[in-house]
Design an enzyme around this catalytic site. Structure first.
Site, short mmCIF file in Angstrom:
data_model
loop_
_atom_site.label_atom_id
_atom_site.label_comp_id
_atom_site.label_asym_id
_atom_site.label_seq_id
_atom_site.Cartn_x
_atom_site.Cartn_y
_atom_site.Cartn_z
N HIS A 1 -2.39 -2.92 -6.02
CA HIS A 1 -2.86 -2.61 -4.67
C HIS A 1 -4.37 -2.78 -4.59
CE1 HIS A 1 -3.56 0.49 -1.26
NE2 HIS A 1 -3.46 -0.73 -0.78
N SER B 1 0.81 -1.21 0.00
CA SER B 1 0.00 0.00 0.00
C SER B 1 0.85 1.26 0.00
CB SER B 1 -0.93 0.01 1.22
OG SER B 1 -0.18 -0.13 2.42
N ASN C 1 -4.06 6.00 -0.55
CA ASN C 1 -3.52 6.14 0.80
C ASN C 1 -3.07 7.56 1.13
OD1 ASN C 1 -3.77 3.87 2.50
ND2 ASN C 1 -2.38 2.73 1.18
N GLU D 1 -5.19 -0.27 -7.61
CA GLU D 1 -4.17 0.65 -8.11
C GLU D 1 -3.07 -0.18 -8.78
OE1 GLU D 1 -4.18 4.43 -5.07
OE2 GLU D 1 -3.26 2.59 -4.34
#
Length: 283
Positions: free
Chosen positions: A141, A120, A191, A153
């Site tokens: 991700h 992440s 994130n 992602e």
């Protein structure tokens, strides 16, 4: 573009198990590996539980449940991974642990196998440095719970080829996910946005503006989020949240400084659902 049918998932925790479920539900044969057979078996049991809930809700036939579960082999060995078309790593979010896994994996896989990390926040290029074939390495991700969340992602490293990117994006769509291509940076897209929000949620709690329960209620009822920030940390694990904050803080500075409240939770082993206590208490 080669067809991807044989999958190996490294790490049978919550995220790894759910990724394995997504792959098996799409018709792939999946090897689910962890450090011990007990951990691997526990991951498969989690998948069977997900399938059972779908049967209960009438979304899946009992025969389909058995068929999907039958495509997943739980193991503590690398045997069989030499046949994988795609390996997805989902071990603990620590570079030191991931680097050992990739070095071991590099001597096992075939030369055209795509290797993806579910990291992440860690640099894809740095992780790829542990591989014999960095051109086949990419970030994929997934988001928790992967059995529900649609986004992936897709993050190329410096040496990742366009063919590898295309294969990763195509596979995401095959298993019912929507990929977005992200330029490599610490934290990627989600994130960086998420932890900015989490940091403000901590400030609200630290200043006594509202307690975690009401902050979560505000996020859900006022912003339309499906879960609140504190519920989300309990779901993913407060230890993972702290690890991500530390990675982001090291790269971007004060705007991602970890909250003392979060550190306390981790020090007390109040990690969330997996320890039955975090920001909230779970039976």
């Amino acid at each position: 573009m080669k067809e991807i049918n044989q999958i190996a998932v490294l790490g049978a925790g919550m995220m790894g198990a759910e990724i394995a479920y997504c792959c098996a539900a799409a018709g792939c044969e999946v090897l689910l590996k962890d450090m011990s057979q007990a951990l691997a078996d526990s991951g498969k049991k989690r998948i069977i539980k997900i399938l059972g809930k779908q049967v209960e809700k009438g979304k899946l036939a009992e025969s389909a449940k058995d068929e999907i579960a039958g495509r997943i082999t739980a193991t503590d060995k690398y045997a069989g991974i030499e046949n994988a078309d795609l390996v997805i790593e989902a071990v603990l979010e620590k570079y030191e642990i991931k680097s050992v896994v990739f070095k071991e994996l590099s001597g096992v896989i075939k030369s055209d196998c795509v290797v993806a990390s579910n990291t992440s926040a860690i640099s894809i290029t740095k992780l790829a440095g542990n591989m014999k074939y960095p051109t086949n390495f990419i970030g994929m991700h997934f988001f928790s719970p992967a059995s529900v969340m649609k986004l992936v992602e897709v993050i190329p490293g410096l040496e990742t080829t366009e063919d590898t990117v295309t294969e990763a994006e195509s596979f995401c769509r095959r298993i019912g996910k929507e990929p977005i291509r992200v330029k490599e940076c610490v934290g990627f897209v989600v994130n960086r946005m998420l932890h900015a929000m989490l940091r403000e949620a901590f400030r609200l709690a630290e200043e006594g503006i509202a307690d975690p329960g009401d902050i979560d209620k505000a996020a859900k009822l006022g912003l339309g989020h499906p879960v609140g920030p504190f519920q989300l940390m309990d779901l993913a694990g407060n230890d993972l949240a702290l690890s991500n904050f530390e990675t982001l803080f090291n790269e971007y500075g004060d705007r991602f400084r970890p909250s003392p409240l979060l550190r306390q939770k981790v020090f007390a082993n109040q990690l969330g659902r997996k320890t039955k206590k975090g920001w909230f208490v779970y039976e």
